[in-house]
Write an enzyme that holds these catalytic residues in place. Sequence first.
Site, short mmCIF file in Angstrom:
data_model
loop_
_atom_site.label_atom_id
_atom_site.label_comp_id
_atom_site.label_asym_id
_atom_site.label_seq_id
_atom_site.Cartn_x
_atom_site.Cartn_y
_atom_site.Cartn_z
N GLY A 184 89.75 18.03 14.42
CA GLY A 184 91.05 18.21 15.06
C GLY A 184 90.94 18.06 16.57
O GLY A 184 90.13 17.29 17.09
N SER A 185 91.74 18.83 17.28
CA SER A 185 91.82 18.67 18.73
C SER A 185 90.60 19.19 19.49
O SER A 185 90.50 18.98 20.69
CB SER A 185 93.08 19.36 19.26
OG SER A 185 94.23 18.68 18.83
N THR A 186 89.65 19.86 18.80
CA THR A 186 88.42 20.23 19.48
C THR A 186 87.61 18.98 19.83
O THR A 186 86.64 19.06 20.61
CB THR A 186 87.55 21.17 18.62
OG1 THR A 186 87.24 20.52 17.38
CG2 THR A 186 88.29 22.47 18.34
N PHE A 187 87.97 17.83 19.28
CA PHE A 187 87.31 16.57 19.57
C PHE A 187 87.76 15.99 20.92
O PHE A 187 87.08 15.14 21.50
CB PHE A 187 87.64 15.58 18.44
CG PHE A 187 86.69 14.43 18.31
CD1 PHE A 187 85.33 14.63 18.16
CD2 PHE A 187 87.16 13.12 18.29
CE1 PHE A 187 84.44 13.56 18.01
CE2 PHE A 187 86.30 12.05 18.13
CZ PHE A 187 84.93 12.27 18.00
N ASP B 99 98.56 20.89 18.51
CA ASP B 99 97.49 20.21 17.78
C ASP B 99 98.06 19.52 16.55
O ASP B 99 98.90 20.07 15.86
CB ASP B 99 96.42 21.21 17.30
CG ASP B 99 95.48 21.60 18.43
OD1 ASP B 99 95.61 21.01 19.50
OD2 ASP B 99 94.64 22.48 18.21
#
Length: 630
Positions: free
Chosen positions: A326-329, A629
């Site tokens: 997800g948006s941790t990338f 997200d």
Amino acid sequence: MTEFRTPDQESWRFRRRVVVAGLFVLVCFGLLAARFYYLQVVRHDYFHTRAEDNRIALLPVVPNRGSIVDRNGVVLARNYAAYTLEITPSRAGNLDETIDRLSEVLTIEQRDRRRFRKILEESRNFESVPIRTRLSDDEVARFISQRYRFPGVEVQARLFRDYPQGATASHVVGYIGRINDRDVERIEERGETANYRGSEYIGKSGLEQSYEAELHGTTGVEQVEVNAGGRAVRRLSRTSAMAGNDLELTLDIELQKVAEAAFGNRRGAMVAIEPATGGVLALVSTPTFDPNLFVDGISTQDWKALNDSPDHPLLNRAIFSAYPPGSTFKPFMALAGLTTGKRTAGQAIADPGFFAFGGHRFMDDKVGGHGMVDLHKSIVVSCNTYYYQLANDLGIEGIARFMSPLGFGSRTGIDIPGEAEGVLPSPDWKKRRFRRPEQQRWFGGETISVGIGQGYNAYTPLQMANALAAVVNGGNVYRPHLVRHVVDNRSSAKRVVEPEPIRQLGLKPEHVATVRSAMVDVTKAGTGARAFGNAPYSVGGKTGTAQVFSLKGAKYVEGRVSERLRDHSWFIAYAPAEEPKIALAVLVENGGFGAQSAAPIARLVMDYYLLGKRPNQPAAEDVDAAESDE
């Protein structure tokens, strides 16, 4: 007419027979003499050894297994002595009758009988098999008084493995179990058969398995003189066994307890790493299990409960389960944009709320978009449109080239077994993954989804934590490790497990500083502010929400989706922001938004590690959390 022989003829025939008989006797005696010489002289050493073997028995002396302690000396695995009641099948007669009569003296439950039968199937007939373990002194006294009634039944003093922390850190420590045929094959392949004579147990998972060579020790030998009945008469000599080495871990068991408790009944994983060394401070996988269940041979009911559970407590989610990040990338994507020159810190784009590509609109979650968005703002508000465009500019091969050295899509080499590779998508990967030509083609739209941590992306919590640690320490990728020292049990000397740098990423300090500054603002004014806005320390972080299944253009509404199909909740963080001492990744399966489930858990863990503040209950979900997200 009868022919008569003369006396001379008869005498000659008699002498000839005597000579033949004499020669025959001499030949026989010669053969006996030759055989005697062969046995007494030529084969003297062989038969002397056989005779000594009949008189002397060589008994293995099983070594004491090494213990495992955390970084502060708290015991995680140890040994203790206890009495067992054991039956030698070849001497006990009818086993069912023997066990029935034993149950009149001692309590023998059905689970004891089932375990006995299971072990019996794996044992040889002349080996003693435990029917009861951990006898009390009173039980030992009761049996000894009735011992004459039970031929082939003995009380033995044995060492038992104990895991005093119970289910805490069980996926890290692992467990031991009885040696089976597969273990025997591996031991023979390693040429260690002699060292395992007399040993009944071997490491089956976790550190117990990966450090088996250190923990097991060296088997000793005892020479015992025996009588014709095979009973020991006296001890002739003894070579003592050498105990296995102890393991001192990087793990902080109190931090581990706080992290596991913070999850409550939720499924998920967390990995916390010391950025400067790669030492693992905590490695959580929930739900967990009690390794003590396996020591004596797990019962059928317990095994069924663990193996058939829909929550899969035996699965080490921290290192084996791979999830879309997800948006941790996005912080890693931002760093890729800066490093490759595709973006500068001040360069901004207009976000209308979507990104048009190939006749399709890739939507941002915020209707109307975020307006003008630079790199800093793209991380703080988690703007999808910014990363759609960046992914398109980098291209899938450019993304893969940058992400691979960070460890995405490959095993980190952590010192426990069972690690998964994850998936770093690329055209080459897709060709290897799929068989049909039409499936092997890479489409541009797939690159767009990869840019926001969706699509084929799949990484373990360990990979996420280790990549974050590499970024915040300036670009050094370490092999994460759980063991800090191997302690020699004889000399108490400590052999340091040195931090093992895998590679240097060559990141520019100004690029790292730009990304870290944005991650700090995530926890102050961005998607992580609800969890960390009032923290008395500075922390950098990023929330993430990973889809479990495709919405096909529909709007995600958590209450309308089955619990097992809800989004996964991610949060990555490091602190203190100025000089990071801890970097972590939290994943809550089907936990919803990153700020909803994962971020509150990370807050409790950080508060304990940095402030010593111990929570008294699991992390509460922030049901009102709303983040951008996708």
